[in-house]
Design a protein around this motif. Sequence first.
Motif, short mmCIF file in Angstrom:
data_model
loop_
_atom_site.label_atom_id
_atom_site.label_comp_id
_atom_site.label_asym_id
_atom_site.label_seq_id
_atom_site.Cartn_x
_atom_site.Cartn_y
_atom_site.Cartn_z
N ARG A 199 0.83 -1.20 0.00
CA ARG A 199 0.00 0.00 0.00
C ARG A 199 0.87 1.26 0.00
O ARG A 199 1.99 1.25 0.49
CB ARG A 199 -0.93 -0.01 1.21
CG ARG A 199 -0.21 -0.06 2.54
CD ARG A 199 -1.21 -0.24 3.68
NE ARG A 199 -2.01 -1.43 3.46
CZ ARG A 199 -3.23 -1.60 3.98
NH1 ARG A 199 -3.76 -0.66 4.74
NH2 ARG A 199 -3.90 -2.70 3.75
N GLY A 200 0.32 2.30 -0.58
CA GLY A 200 1.09 3.53 -0.68
C GLY A 200 0.34 4.72 -0.13
O GLY A 200 -0.90 4.75 -0.12
N ARG A 201 1.08 5.69 0.35
CA ARG A 201 0.53 6.98 0.76
C ARG A 201 1.38 8.07 0.11
O ARG A 201 2.61 8.11 0.30
CB ARG A 201 0.53 7.14 2.27
CG ARG A 201 0.07 8.55 2.72
CD ARG A 201 -0.07 8.65 4.21
NE ARG A 201 -1.22 7.91 4.69
CZ ARG A 201 -2.46 8.39 4.71
NH1 ARG A 201 -2.70 9.62 4.26
NH2 ARG A 201 -3.46 7.67 5.17
N VAL A 202 0.72 8.93 -0.64
CA VAL A 202 1.40 10.02 -1.34
C VAL A 202 0.72 11.32 -0.94
O VAL A 202 -0.50 11.46 -1.07
CB VAL A 202 1.34 9.85 -2.88
CG1 VAL A 202 2.15 10.94 -3.55
CG2 VAL A 202 1.83 8.46 -3.28
N GLN A 203 1.48 12.27 -0.44
CA GLN A 203 0.98 13.59 -0.09
C GLN A 203 1.72 14.62 -0.94
O GLN A 203 2.94 14.52 -1.13
CB GLN A 203 1.18 13.88 1.39
CG GLN A 203 0.38 12.95 2.30
CD GLN A 203 0.70 13.16 3.76
OE1 GLN A 203 1.85 13.11 4.16
NE2 GLN A 203 -0.34 13.40 4.56
N ASP A 204 0.98 15.60 -1.43
CA ASP A 204 1.63 16.60 -2.28
C ASP A 204 1.04 17.97 -2.04
O ASP A 204 -0.12 18.11 -1.63
CB ASP A 204 1.49 16.22 -3.76
CG ASP A 204 0.11 16.50 -4.32
OD1 ASP A 204 -0.07 17.53 -4.98
OD2 ASP A 204 -0.81 15.68 -4.08
N TYR A 263 7.13 26.35 -5.83
CA TYR A 263 7.79 25.22 -5.18
C TYR A 263 6.72 24.22 -4.79
O TYR A 263 5.52 24.51 -4.74
CB TYR A 263 8.60 25.67 -3.96
CG TYR A 263 7.77 26.19 -2.80
CD1 TYR A 263 7.39 25.33 -1.77
CD2 TYR A 263 7.40 27.53 -2.74
CE1 TYR A 263 6.64 25.80 -0.71
CE2 TYR A 263 6.66 28.01 -1.68
CZ TYR A 263 6.28 27.14 -0.66
OH TYR A 263 5.52 27.61 0.38
N GLY A 264 7.16 22.99 -4.50
CA GLY A 264 6.22 21.95 -4.13
C GLY A 264 6.95 20.75 -3.57
O GLY A 264 8.19 20.71 -3.51
N ARG A 265 6.16 19.79 -3.14
CA ARG A 265 6.75 18.58 -2.57
C ARG A 265 5.79 17.42 -2.74
O ARG A 265 4.57 17.57 -2.60
CB ARG A 265 7.09 18.77 -1.10
CG ARG A 265 7.50 17.47 -0.37
CD ARG A 265 7.94 17.73 1.05
NE ARG A 265 9.22 18.42 1.09
CZ ARG A 265 9.88 18.69 2.21
NH1 ARG A 265 9.37 18.33 3.37
NH2 ARG A 265 11.04 19.31 2.17
N GLU A 266 6.36 16.24 -3.00
CA GLU A 266 5.62 14.99 -2.94
C GLU A 266 6.31 14.10 -1.90
O GLU A 266 7.53 13.87 -1.98
CB GLU A 266 5.61 14.28 -4.31
CG GLU A 266 4.85 15.03 -5.38
CD GLU A 266 4.85 14.31 -6.71
OE1 GLU A 266 4.08 14.73 -7.60
OE2 GLU A 266 5.61 13.34 -6.87
N ARG A 267 5.53 13.59 -0.95
CA ARG A 267 6.04 12.66 0.07
C ARG A 267 5.43 11.29 -0.23
O ARG A 267 4.21 11.14 -0.25
CB ARG A 267 5.63 13.11 1.47
CG ARG A 267 6.18 14.46 1.90
CD ARG A 267 5.62 14.83 3.27
NE ARG A 267 6.09 16.14 3.71
CZ ARG A 267 7.14 16.33 4.51
NH1 ARG A 267 7.84 15.29 4.93
NH2 ARG A 267 7.50 17.55 4.89
N VAL A 268 6.29 10.31 -0.42
CA VAL A 268 5.85 8.97 -0.82
C VAL A 268 6.35 7.95 0.19
O VAL A 268 7.53 7.97 0.56
CB VAL A 268 6.37 8.61 -2.23
CG1 VAL A 268 5.84 7.24 -2.66
CG2 VAL A 268 5.97 9.68 -3.24
N ALA A 269 5.45 7.07 0.64
CA ALA A 269 5.82 6.00 1.56
C ALA A 269 5.04 4.75 1.21
O ALA A 269 3.84 4.81 0.94
CB ALA A 269 5.55 6.41 3.01
#
Length: 517
Positions: free
Chosen positions: A183-188, A214-220
């Motif tokens: 399973r994945g969790r992506v926040q942007d 600017y921006g960010r993607e956090r993937v786990a």
Amino acid sequence: MRISFLHLIRYTIFICLWHEVSGQTINNDSVTNMEYATHWPCQKIYKMAIENSVWINDFVKNDFNKLEVGGIFDKGGWIAAQDASKIRALALGTEGKTTWNAFTVWGRFNYTRQVEDSTRLRHQTRINEDAPMYFGSLRKNYYERDVYNLDAAIQRSFANDRIPITLGIDYRVGNHFSNNDPRGRVQDFQLNASLAFGFEKNNWSTHLKGLYGYGRERVAIGFKNDTYILNTADPLYVNWTMNGFGNAFDQIRDMTYNDDMDRYGVGIHIRQNLNPDHILFANISVVDEKQLFKRYQTNELTYDPLNEYRRKTYLAQVLWQQGANQNRNAVHALKAEIVEGRDYNYTIFKNNYVHRKESLNAESTWSIDSYQLYLNLDYCNISSKDGVTGNVLEYRHFTPTIKGSKKILLSNTSALLPAIQAGYNWVLSEDFSLPIANSGIFTKTILYHNYLYQTTPFILGALSLDYMMKSMRRFDWKVGLEMEYIRRTEYQPYTYDIPSIPGKDRLNTSLSFVVFF
């Protein structure tokens, strides 16, 4: 660019300039908000104006406001390898323009709740699809996505309206997660801010704009079932890391990364009133974006760099508004875009992945009495290459579409707006290379599937119907239904051992309810 691309530019310019409609300048404020929103040439100008916010004062209808609720249901196997076979979505949004003292203000807010069945091969936000790094698995996932978008622009003119200053803000927040192992969790989030200074004299208007974002993607990635955490035997539950174009390897530890983005851009926006009947716009921009993929160690001060991706976008647009009265007008547009992507892979300490996209779009939109017509010619040339593996996928498409509608009056307060659309996607050329020695099952599943998807022609047809109702209290409303059907032709003969192939067709359906006030 290639000679064929230049020839196509000349041809589409000829098509755009072929038709002429005479009359007076369109007066947007003389029509209702619902008539404005269902008038195709007006909406082409509106879309151009809000995408290039320096034009919001003069080319967005005053006091245009709407509230919209929509539902989407898409289903079918004719999709790219990393798309969803079924999508259900609910969208809520409002937008409008107003004036406050000497300021012109435009704003839009959208919320989308989307559920995807059978998404696989990539955990992503779906806004960064050419990036070289991501996690994925062969197992199909059920994904849920919540996305919030807020766009706004404000303009104020000085020195007797000769020097307009425009500030624009675009903000997005997204939360994406799946509930199937792995399973994945992506926040942007993304934030873009622009500031433009203009000068107007006689029939000319020129604006110079600067942009920073600017921006960010956090993937786990994780597992609810502990038996799959150290799994390397069952291919469905293996987590893969892609670092390039088909350069994938399995990974059972440290399944996280951040993608931090910075972008800078400049734009030039020019308008000339050729005469009372014709207005010409030109919008040119260049955006340079850097994405740094990294994995934090113990805190946000120490991290391991994984990949640095540089992405440059060159965009040029020319739009010609042929002014007319409410019953006779036209808008023609020509848009060219080049996207160049190039990475620096920290595993091999050099450039490995190269991506390039060339696109050209020409469209003409007419409104004559109760009839509306839209013609579109779309060309794209996309190339993706990986140096370590030798993987290559290149293709060129040409897609013409035509759409027409007729307004049917039912009474003084109600009307129907049916429309029909047809199109065809030609594959002009293709090149594909996937050395067997360098490809595992994850890479083969993605690239073989996408090779067939991008090199097989398809036909499309669409029907839509809007029911519009005028209200005595200014609150007009409409209900709209649209259905689009896409079906591929037969695949070209192939000798590859392909683990996944696209399906035959796709049905996209949307239902909307809009209130204008």
